[in-house]
Design a protein around this motif. Sequence first.
Motif, PDB file in Angstrom:
ATOM      1  N   UNK A   1     -12.171  96.422  -2.680  1.00 46.30           N
ATOM      2  CA  UNK A   1     -11.256  97.117  -3.601  1.00 46.30           C
ATOM      3  C   UNK A   1     -11.614  98.601  -3.654  1.00 46.30           C
ATOM      4  N   UNK A   2     -10.585  99.434  -3.696  1.00 48.14           N
ATOM      5  CA  UNK A   2     -10.813 100.849  -3.973  1.00 48.14           C
ATOM      6  C   UNK A   2      -9.725 101.290  -4.937  1.00 48.14           C
ATOM      7  N   UNK A   3     -10.112 101.818  -6.093  1.00 47.87           N
ATOM      8  CA  UNK A   3      -9.097 102.192  -7.069  1.00 47.87           C
ATOM      9  C   UNK A   3      -9.233 103.620  -7.563  1.00 47.87           C
ATOM     10  N   UNK A   4      -8.076 104.161  -7.934  1.00 48.19           N
ATOM     11  CA  UNK A   4      -8.034 105.447  -8.635  1.00 48.19           C
ATOM     12  C   UNK A   4      -7.808 105.086 -10.090  1.00 48.19           C
ATOM     13  N   UNK A   5      -8.567 105.675 -10.990  1.00 50.81           N
ATOM     14  CA  UNK A   5      -8.330 105.344 -12.396  1.00 50.81           C
ATOM     15  C   UNK A   5      -8.797 106.496 -13.267  1.00 50.81           C
ATOM     16  N   UNK A   6      -8.078 106.696 -14.365  1.00 49.89           N
ATOM     17  CA  UNK A   6      -8.472 107.761 -15.290  1.00 49.89           C
ATOM     18  C   UNK A   6      -9.319 107.231 -16.438  1.00 49.89           C
ATOM     19  N   UNK A   7      -9.272 105.881 -16.634  1.00 48.14           N
ATOM     20  CA  UNK A   7     -10.000 105.321 -17.774  1.00 48.14           C
ATOM     21  C   UNK A   7     -11.478 105.197 -17.418  1.00 48.14           C
ATOM     22  N   UNK A   8     -12.257 106.153 -17.903  1.00 43.55           N
ATOM     23  CA  UNK A   8     -13.651 106.278 -17.496  1.00 43.55           C
ATOM     24  C   UNK A   8     -14.493 105.063 -17.871  1.00 43.55           C
ATOM     25  N   UNK A   9     -14.293 104.563 -19.097  1.00 44.37           N
ATOM     26  CA  UNK A   9     -15.121 103.448 -19.541  1.00 44.37           C
ATOM     27  C   UNK A   9     -14.913 102.242 -18.639  1.00 44.37           C
ATOM     28  N   UNK A  10     -13.661 102.021 -18.310  1.00 49.36           N
ATOM     29  CA  UNK A  10     -13.319 100.891 -17.452  1.00 49.36           C
ATOM     30  C   UNK A  10     -13.982 101.032 -16.079  1.00 49.36           C
ATOM     31  N   UNK A  11     -13.888 102.228 -15.522  1.00 46.09           N
ATOM     32  CA  UNK A  11     -14.474 102.483 -14.195  1.00 46.09           C
ATOM     33  C   UNK A  11     -15.986 102.286 -14.226  1.00 46.09           C
ATOM     34  N   UNK A  12     -16.621 102.800 -15.280  1.00 46.03           N
ATOM     35  CA  UNK A  12     -18.077 102.701 -15.372  1.00 46.03           C
ATOM     36  C   UNK A  12     -18.525 101.235 -15.447  1.00 46.03           C
ATOM     37  N   UNK A  13     -17.704 100.387 -16.083  1.00 49.02           N
ATOM     38  CA  UNK A  13     -18.054  98.970 -16.185  1.00 49.02           C
ATOM     39  C   UNK A  13     -17.732  98.191 -14.917  1.00 49.02           C
ATOM     40  N   UNK A  14     -16.668  98.614 -14.245  1.00 44.58           N
ATOM     41  CA  UNK A  14     -16.123  97.791 -13.162  1.00 44.58           C
ATOM     42  C   UNK A  14     -16.640  98.174 -11.772  1.00 44.58           C
ATOM     43  N   UNK A  15     -16.711  99.483 -11.503  1.00 43.24           N
ATOM     44  CA  UNK A  15     -16.976  99.915 -10.129  1.00 43.24           C
ATOM     45  C   UNK A  15     -18.446  99.796  -9.756  1.00 43.24           C
ATOM     46  N   UNK A  16     -18.688  99.473  -8.494  1.00 51.36           N
ATOM     47  CA  UNK A  16     -20.065  99.443  -7.998  1.00 51.36           C
ATOM     48  C   UNK A  16     -20.418 100.776  -7.349  1.00 51.36           C
ATOM     49  N   UNK A  17     -19.380 101.445  -6.852  1.00 48.97           N
ATOM     50  CA  UNK A  17     -19.590 102.743  -6.230  1.00 48.97           C
ATOM     51  C   UNK A  17     -18.435 103.682  -6.609  1.00 48.97           C
TER      52      UNK A  17
END
Length: 254
Positions: free
Chosen positions: A203-219
């Motif tokens: 998966x590779x996503x663009x997202x503005x919701x920082x909290x979500x990204x910090x919890x979800x993304x591995x890189x």
Amino acid sequence: MILETKQLTKQFGGLFAVKDVDFTIEKGKINAIIGPNGAGKSTFFNLVSGLYRPTAGQVIFKGRDISSLSANKVAKLGVARTFQTTNLFEQASVFDNVVVGHRLRTKSTLFDSIFRTRRLKREEEQCKEKAIQVLQFVGLNHAVDQRVANISQEEKKRVAFALALATDPEIVFLDEPTAGINPDETAELSELIEKMAEKGLTICLIEHKMQMIMNLAEQIMVLNYGEKIAQGPPDEINRNEEVIKAYLGGSTSA
Ligand SMILES: Nc1ncnc2c1ncn2[C@@H]1O[C@H](COP(=O)(O)OP(=O)(O)OP(=O)(O)O)[C@@H](O)[C@H]1O
């Protein structure tokens, strides 16, 4: 590594929308691209999915240079992307929006369509089965026959996921998957993204919701004015001085 960009560059006139970006995406992981408005995130997506030709640099997918291939060929190789939900046919059913996804994998020609050959019927059946399977996976069994115009924004996001999954991808680029939906729905969609990764998808996503990204993304890769200013796991990105200065404004709760 499943996908890699080497000094990827896209220029619009005198403006470098993406400049010399080296990025590697690990197989089976959840990767994210963040950056302020106009940083080049959408342009980067359009480059890796074959919608734009790079001005310079390369996109390598599973060891093959795909930089000059059409979007259709890139998709056939296993690279899918979602668009904002405005890309769906509002007056068509959820099912009809998704059934077209798998046509990418079929071989029927105009001849088959006119004479309704056995191949056409077999492939139509395959597309229908695939649509049912992916709609079930994204949790939309209940909405299969509804018109897209009548479903919620969050359900539309799921339709966009299902459409991408129907192409049998190996890597999925998600364009702001949780834009315009509430926190509960955001959490549910995050779970779905995790489920996709557990299934082996990259998966590779663009997202503005920082909290979500910090919890979800591995890189995470951070772009600023078209250039990569950082890449790493969330805790590292959180502490990166340049990122804080350029983007986070001193806080990750944006
Ligand atoms: N087709 C185009 N023609 C000219 N300039 C463009 C084009 N597409 C993007 N740009 C410019 O390239 C830069 C990067 O834009 P891009 O849309 O990739 O950024 P972004 O990070 O996705 O922004 P946002 O978060 O607002 O969607 C911007 O300055 C934008 O104005």
